[in-house]
Design an enzyme around this catalytic site. Structure first.
Site, PDB file in Angstrom:
ATOM      1  N   CYS A  32      34.335  33.446  34.819  1.00  8.54           N
ATOM      2  CA  CYS A  32      34.458  34.900  34.609  1.00  8.54           C
ATOM      3  C   CYS A  32      35.850  35.444  34.889  1.00  8.54           C
ATOM      4  CB  CYS A  32      33.651  35.723  35.667  1.00  8.54           C
ATOM      5  SG  CYS A  32      33.732  34.867  37.347  1.00  8.54           S
ATOM      6  N   HIS A  46      35.553  42.225  38.421  1.00 12.41           N
ATOM      7  CA  HIS A  46      36.613  41.112  39.055  1.00 12.41           C
ATOM      8  C   HIS A  46      37.835  41.947  38.739  1.00 12.41           C
ATOM      9  CE1 HIS A  46      33.940  38.540  40.102  1.00 12.41           C
ATOM     10  NE2 HIS A  46      34.150  37.594  39.376  1.00 12.41           N
TER      11      HIS A  46
END
Length: 349
Positions: A131, A251
């Site tokens: 990710c 994130h």
């Protein structure tokens, strides 16, 4: 003309990413004829809504893939190692959202906006990158194409959902304990399988995954190696420090780059980023405009802000990159790969 439809399986359908994949298949009107939802024996028997129909989740076995065209895996590396080859034997294209095949030289590792052409080389299995890697290379690719790229130094600020639903609940319960001045007993983070565990609530953990012999964590090495593979740049200098922070979704990354071309300005980078597929530029310091984990949550783009020239290195630039780790960082990139496979006629049967 009637749109062709396909039989699709989702492995790990009850997990955090699997649930997002199922939702995206519906929201993006993926051409599903029949949807088969698969999981571990423990989760089998539960039901999931898809387009108004309740689908019962089945235990994943070798024979689950008979008559399936494409399977989207997000159930852990061990499951992928066991079942993905069995699916391919049955004529299924597998898009795998684990680390099991990412560095396999025979498996393309793909972010469609970055290296979609690599899909043509698949032999049945296509790997979805980590990710934190996905969002970074999405932002780096237009810069690499326009100006060349020599060096990348990244520090990540990663949400607990990247460690799964249990980590989300651990943060929630620890926050309550902390605010109530109660004892905190960490059991999961930074890594469930490691020797020690530390509180995540109101804390920062500079460890994501297990430490390797070189002092880097596996997460950091994934970012380093995957970036070079995706961008076809084995000579690219990449280093990473990955940190888990106490928020739930998205994130964020502080990225320093050195480009090959000299004499560039911040405006030059703005220009290429603002025209890049899947990138939203949010960058106006005078108005305090920049992306945050909360502002990126629930969205499929990668958001870039705080682009600025390094004060000492003429070809050095800094930027801030944020994306929903469960969407573009996992489920959405997986579905995008599947869409591209169908568009290009790359199925096995």
């Amino acid at each position: 003309m009637t749109q062709k439809t396909y039989n699709v399986a989702v492995v790990g359908a009850t997990g955090a990413v699997g649930q997002k994949i199922v939702k995206l298949l519906e929201e993006k009107n993926f051409p599903v004829q029949q949807l088969k939802l698969l999981s571990s024996k423990r989760s089998a028997g539960t039901t999931v809504d898809f387009k108004g129909n309740e689908i019962t989740v089945e235990e994943a076995t070798n024979d689950s893939f008979i008559d399936i065209d494409i399977a989207l895996f997000s159930a852990g590396g061990a499951v992928s190692k066991q079942l993905a080859p069995e699916a391919v034997k049955r004529g299924v294209v597998v898009v795998d959202n684990t680390s099991a095949y990412r560095m396999d030289e025979n498996v393309p590792l793909v972010v469609p906006e970055v290296n979609g052409e690599d899909l043509a080389n698949h032999k049945g299995i296509i790997a979805n990158p980590n990710c934190s890697t996905i969002q970074m290379v999405a932002a780096l690719k237009p810069i690499q194409d326009a100006f060349g790229l020599k060096r990348v130094i990244v520090s990540t600020y990663q949400a607990v959902s990247g460690a799964g639903n249990q980590a989300v609940e651990e943060l929630r319960s620890q926050a309550e304990n902390f605010l109530n001045e109660e004892e905190i007993n960490p059991e999961l983070l930074p890594v469930k399988a490691d020797k020690k565990h530390y509180p995540i609530a109101f804390n920062a953990l500079p460890q994501i995954d297990l430490f390797q012999d070189n002092g880097y964590t596996f997460e950091e090495m994934k970012m380093i190696n995957e970036t070079k593979k995706i961008m076809h740049a084995p000579e690219l200098q990449v280093t990473a420090t990955c940190v888990r922070l106490p928020f739930f979704t998205s994130h964020a990354e502080s990225v320093y780059i050195e480009v090959e071309q000299e004499g560039l300005t911040t405006e030059d980078l703005w220009r290429v980023l603002s025209n890049a597929d899947g990138i939203t530029l949010q960058d106006d310091p005078s108005e305090q405009v920049y992306p945050t984990p909360l502002s990126a949550a629930g969205k499929t783009d990668v958001f870039v802000g705080r682009v600025r020239k390094d004060l000492d290195q003429d070809n050095g630039f800094h930027m801030w990159v944020v994306s929903d780790n469960l969407l573009k960082g996992a489920a959405w990139n997986t579905v995008q790969i599947a869409e591209r496979v169908l568009e290009k006629g790359m199925l096995l049967k």
